[in-house]
Design an enzyme around this catalytic site. Structure first.
Site, mmCIF file in Angstrom:
data_model
loop_
_atom_site.group_PDB
_atom_site.id
_atom_site.type_symbol
_atom_site.label_atom_id
_atom_site.label_comp_id
_atom_site.label_asym_id
_atom_site.label_seq_id
_atom_site.Cartn_x
_atom_site.Cartn_y
_atom_site.Cartn_z
ATOM 1 N N LYS A 292 78.738 56.136 72.573
ATOM 2 C CA LYS A 292 79.191 56.364 73.957
ATOM 3 C C LYS A 292 80.714 56.348 74.050
ATOM 4 O O LYS A 292 81.302 57.029 74.895
ATOM 5 C CB LYS A 292 78.545 55.335 74.888
ATOM 6 N N ASP B 189 65.424 70.310 71.891
ATOM 7 C CA ASP B 189 65.879 69.103 71.202
ATOM 8 C C ASP B 189 67.374 69.290 70.969
ATOM 9 O O ASP B 189 67.771 70.188 70.208
ATOM 10 C CB ASP B 189 65.114 68.947 69.880
ATOM 11 N N VAL B 190 68.201 68.459 71.617
ATOM 12 C CA VAL B 190 69.652 68.668 71.506
ATOM 13 C C VAL B 190 70.157 68.448 70.086
ATOM 14 O O VAL B 190 71.304 68.785 69.780
ATOM 15 C CB VAL B 190 70.445 67.805 72.510
ATOM 16 N N TYR C 258 75.076 52.230 69.363
ATOM 17 C CA TYR C 258 75.013 52.869 70.693
ATOM 18 C C TYR C 258 76.404 52.920 71.325
ATOM 19 O O TYR C 258 76.816 53.950 71.864
ATOM 20 C CB TYR C 258 74.029 52.099 71.576
ATOM 21 N N ALA D 87 70.806 50.567 84.101
ATOM 22 C CA ALA D 87 70.155 51.302 85.190
ATOM 23 C C ALA D 87 68.644 51.146 85.092
ATOM 24 O O ALA D 87 68.080 51.057 84.005
ATOM 25 C CB ALA D 87 70.550 52.782 85.127
ATOM 26 N N THR E 50 65.625 52.496 84.753
ATOM 27 C CA THR E 50 64.971 53.744 84.337
ATOM 28 C C THR E 50 63.844 53.395 83.360
ATOM 29 O O THR E 50 63.764 52.266 82.867
ATOM 30 C CB THR E 50 65.970 54.668 83.615
ATOM 31 N N ASP F 279 64.557 69.191 77.711
ATOM 32 C CA ASP F 279 64.072 67.876 77.304
ATOM 33 C C ASP F 279 63.081 68.036 76.159
ATOM 34 O O ASP F 279 62.477 69.105 75.978
ATOM 35 C CB ASP F 279 63.396 67.168 78.496
ATOM 36 N N ASN G 171 73.229 64.876 79.420
ATOM 37 C CA ASN G 171 72.738 63.522 79.741
ATOM 38 C C ASN G 171 71.759 62.969 78.712
ATOM 39 O O ASN G 171 71.566 61.752 78.645
ATOM 40 C CB ASN G 171 72.091 63.577 81.138
HETATM 41 P P1 NAD Z 1 65.281 57.898 79.663
HETATM 42 O O1 NAD Z 1 64.763 57.487 78.328
HETATM 43 O O2 NAD Z 1 64.540 57.480 80.911
HETATM 44 O O3 NAD Z 1 65.501 59.476 79.694
HETATM 45 C C1 NAD Z 1 66.137 60.136 78.627
HETATM 46 C C2 NAD Z 1 65.566 61.528 78.515
HETATM 47 O O4 NAD Z 1 66.249 62.178 77.423
HETATM 48 C C3 NAD Z 1 64.062 61.542 78.178
HETATM 49 O O5 NAD Z 1 63.378 62.429 79.056
HETATM 50 C C4 NAD Z 1 64.022 62.033 76.737
HETATM 51 O O6 NAD Z 1 62.858 62.801 76.435
HETATM 52 C C5 NAD Z 1 65.294 62.882 76.667
HETATM 53 N N1 NAD Z 1 65.759 63.055 75.288
HETATM 54 C C6 NAD Z 1 65.891 62.095 74.325
HETATM 55 N N2 NAD Z 1 66.289 62.643 73.172
HETATM 56 C C7 NAD Z 1 66.399 63.986 73.391
HETATM 57 C C8 NAD Z 1 66.739 65.094 72.575
HETATM 58 N N3 NAD Z 1 67.028 64.943 71.262
HETATM 59 N N4 NAD Z 1 66.756 66.331 73.130
HETATM 60 C C9 NAD Z 1 66.435 66.486 74.443
HETATM 61 N N5 NAD Z 1 66.087 65.487 75.264
HETATM 62 C C10 NAD Z 1 66.069 64.246 74.742
HETATM 63 O O7 NAD Z 1 66.778 57.317 79.688
HETATM 64 P P2 NAD Z 1 67.847 57.103 80.876
HETATM 65 O O8 NAD Z 1 67.962 55.633 81.087
HETATM 66 O O9 NAD Z 1 67.597 58.005 82.026
HETATM 67 O O10 NAD Z 1 69.177 57.544 80.096
HETATM 68 C C11 NAD Z 1 69.785 58.804 80.293
HETATM 69 C C12 NAD Z 1 71.208 58.737 79.788
HETATM 70 O O11 NAD Z 1 71.891 57.681 80.465
HETATM 71 C C13 NAD Z 1 71.359 58.457 78.289
HETATM 72 O O12 NAD Z 1 72.416 59.244 77.762
HETATM 73 C C14 NAD Z 1 71.716 56.983 78.242
HETATM 74 O O13 NAD Z 1 72.467 56.668 77.094
HETATM 75 C C15 NAD Z 1 72.546 56.871 79.500
HETATM 76 N N6 NAD Z 1 72.654 55.515 80.040
HETATM 77 C C16 NAD Z 1 71.537 54.815 80.408
HETATM 78 C C17 NAD Z 1 71.692 53.526 80.908
HETATM 79 C C18 NAD Z 1 70.503 52.706 81.339
HETATM 80 O O14 NAD Z 1 70.680 51.491 81.520
HETATM 81 N N7 NAD Z 1 69.332 53.283 81.540
HETATM 82 C C19 NAD Z 1 72.968 52.956 81.025
HETATM 83 C C20 NAD Z 1 74.070 53.706 80.623
HETATM 84 C C21 NAD Z 1 73.905 54.982 80.128
#
Ligand code: NAD
Length: 250
Positions: free
Chosen positions: A149, A53-54, A145, A178, A180, A38, A80
């Site tokens: 996806k 950093d991905v 976005y 979700a 979050t 992360d 993720n």
């Molecule tokens: P979040 O923001 O709570 O967590 C995302 C994490 O990814 C964070 O800890 C952040 O530091 C890390 N991150 C961001 N860019 C990064 C990088 N370049 N390198 C390494 N780490 C990095 O978000 P979340 O809601 O838990 O989302 C996680 C995944 O689920 C994402 O891929 C998002 O697109 C997907 N998603 C989320 C939702 C939603 O409603 N929350 C719905 C569908 C899909």
């Protein structure tokens, strides 16, 4: 459903928050040793927390090497990490298109190619990519976005085809909205956070936001040896949003 990861090592990108943190907790609870990659790694909740950093290949390669040095192997990769983008197709300049696609799509390719030599040695290798309802449903103000996806789903199927013969399964999970920190930030920025939350809940056919733990349950299934015949597919955890056509509530 019980899943058993005893003896296996998993890497969870974006594992410090939200859905990724719930996945890390779930895999550890079921016996895996878990490395979190992360931008802001949290040592609590992981056997190894690495700043990766991905979108930076050098940090990805170094992170994978650290996992192998310290935990000895990689069996499971959860791609993720992801970032959001808002607006219609005109809303973002080229630099933002490149940045979001670089994290959400190319990031998965970077981490996967670094981990592949280790996954090939695993007796039960699995990759799970986090896609989204936005991959398959047209949502307003989410052009960039959604494009990212949609690419995740296509990449998932292509990777599943390429690596089947090597014993590596590749699947995706598609969450609905979700509960979050990500969605919390979006709500805080809205003019009427409570009204915005109610609108997002009403958009889900089951009338509430998806929990991170519900997504983690589906990921655990896809990642586990129990899913040995499941590859190249996606599980929707979206309260029915992608498939149902309901009559309006009374
Ligand atoms: P979040 O923001 O709570 O967590 C995302 C994490 O990814 C964070 O800890 C952040 O530091 C890390 N991150 C961001 N860019 C990064 C990088 N370049 N390198 C390494 N780490 C990095 O978000 P979340 O809601 O838990 O989302 C996680 C995944 O689920 C994402 O891929 C998002 O697109 C997907 N998603 C989320 C939702 C939603 O409603 N929350 C719905 C569908 C899909």
């Amino acid at each position: 459903m019980a899943t058993d990861f005893t003896g296996l090592v998993a890497v969870v990108t974006g594992g410090a928050s939200g859905i990724g943190a719930a996945i890390a907790r779930r895999l550890r609870a079921d016996g895996a040793r878990v490395a979190v990659f992360d931008l802001a790694p949290q040592p609590a909740g992981a056997d190894l927390a690495v700043r990766v950093d991905v979108s930076e290949d050098a940090t990805v390669v170094a992170g994978v090497q650290r996992v192998v040095d310290e935990l000895g192997r990689i069996d499971i990769l959860i791609n993720n990490a992801g970032i959001g983008a808002q607006g219609d197709v005109t809303a973002n300049p080229d630099a933002e298109w490149h940045r979001v696609l670089d994290v959400n799509v190319v990031g998965m390719a970077r981490v996967t190619r670094a981990a592949l030599p280790h996954l090939r040695r695993s007796p039960s290798a699995a990759i799970v990519n986090t896609a989204s309802i936005a991959a398959t449903a047209g949502l307003p103000e989410r052009a960039l976005y959604s494009a990212s996806k949609g690419a995740v789903l296509a990449l998932t199927r292509a990777m599943a085809a390429d690596h089947l013969a090597e014993g590596i399964r590749v699947n995706a999970v598609s969450p609905g909205t979700a509960d979050t920190p990500w969605v919390g930030r979006l709500l805080e920025a809205a003019p009427d956070p409570a009204g915005e939350r109610a609108a997002l809940e009403a958009r889900q056919p089951h009338g509430r936001l998806v929990s991170a733990e519900e997504v983690a349950d589906a990921v655990a299934y896809l990642a586990s040896p129990a899913a040995g015949s499941t590859t190249g597919t996606a599980i929707e955890v979206d309260g029915g949003m992608s498939g149902l056509r309901l009559r309006p509530r009374e």
